[in-house]
Design an enzyme around this catalytic site. Sequence first.
Site, mmCIF file in Angstrom:
data_model
loop_
_atom_site.group_PDB
_atom_site.id
_atom_site.type_symbol
_atom_site.label_atom_id
_atom_site.label_comp_id
_atom_site.label_asym_id
_atom_site.label_seq_id
_atom_site.Cartn_x
_atom_site.Cartn_y
_atom_site.Cartn_z
ATOM 1 N N GLU A 48 -22.224 -0.919 36.912
ATOM 2 C CA GLU A 48 -21.979 0.424 36.395
ATOM 3 C C GLU A 48 -22.884 1.385 37.164
ATOM 4 O O GLU A 48 -24.111 1.297 37.071
ATOM 5 C CB GLU A 48 -22.313 0.519 34.910
ATOM 6 C CG GLU A 48 -21.462 -0.312 33.994
ATOM 7 C CD GLU A 48 -21.885 -0.153 32.541
ATOM 8 O OE1 GLU A 48 -22.745 0.722 32.245
ATOM 9 O OE2 GLU A 48 -21.366 -0.898 31.689
ATOM 10 N N ASP A 59 -28.646 8.284 26.466
ATOM 11 C CA ASP A 59 -29.610 7.542 27.271
ATOM 12 C C ASP A 59 -31.019 7.641 26.705
ATOM 13 O O ASP A 59 -31.460 8.710 26.285
ATOM 14 C CB ASP A 59 -29.615 8.063 28.712
ATOM 15 C CG ASP A 59 -28.291 7.822 29.409
ATOM 16 O OD1 ASP A 59 -27.603 6.860 29.023
ATOM 17 O OD2 ASP A 59 -27.945 8.584 30.321
#
Length: 268
Positions: A48, A59
């Site tokens: 990814e 995140d």
Amino acid sequence: MRAGDVLERTRAEGRPALIGYLPVGFPDLEGSIAAAATLIDHGVDMIELGLPFSDPVMDGPVIQEAATRALAGGTRTRDVLRAVSELSGRGAAIVVMSYWNPILAYGVDAFARDLAAAGGAGLITPDLTPDEAGEWIAASEAHGLDRVFLVAPSSPRDRLEYVVGHTRGFVYAASTMGVTGTRTSVSAATEGLVERTREAGARNVCVGLGVSTGEQAAEVGAYADGVIVGSAFVRALLEAEPGDLAPLAAVADDLRAGIDRARPGARP
């Protein structure tokens, strides 16, 4: 190479896939490409590539720090496409993970066209739900790309069915309600989420958010089709001397060893 091809191959081998996340542009563009190549060389089946974003709501601090440095270094969408192109022939499926605004800014169909031309498998969109993804669904169909949507432990059956019905490649099962980051344990609800997502019709369910060790990879890989690791890889880069990829390789080796121990008795 498409994500489903990788997952069918690893299923035939009797193991889950190891999926690694890295942000493009950290420590710099060439360094991020070299890091991703190192992961592939050390047993990672799918990569990814993260498109750095200024407001990454999903995140955790490790990935945020790396993304901030990448943006400060001038990393842009075109750099992500270059990284895809340079990595796509190395034997792993290459998917891009991006928040939706950069894709909109680039142009949805143009991005799909250029990602496919670069050899990319598809796109993971953590902040785009299938309900609002009509333009992306059309573009991904037109250019033969995977589209990966997320499910969470709180997702009810009808929601799981809806997401599964619009996903291609694999369903991304978030193992916890929260942001990315290494954890000492993986949520106990994760196995149930994977089972419920399969019952909703998913062929491939991969688990992310929290896996950081070979032991955890073996645990999650006993029931998931793929184990997604991000923060542990990014942390290895953050803590290493510039240009030293040995710590990253060591983390990959540990995780792959865990994956190879995850031999489910009856993977569907």
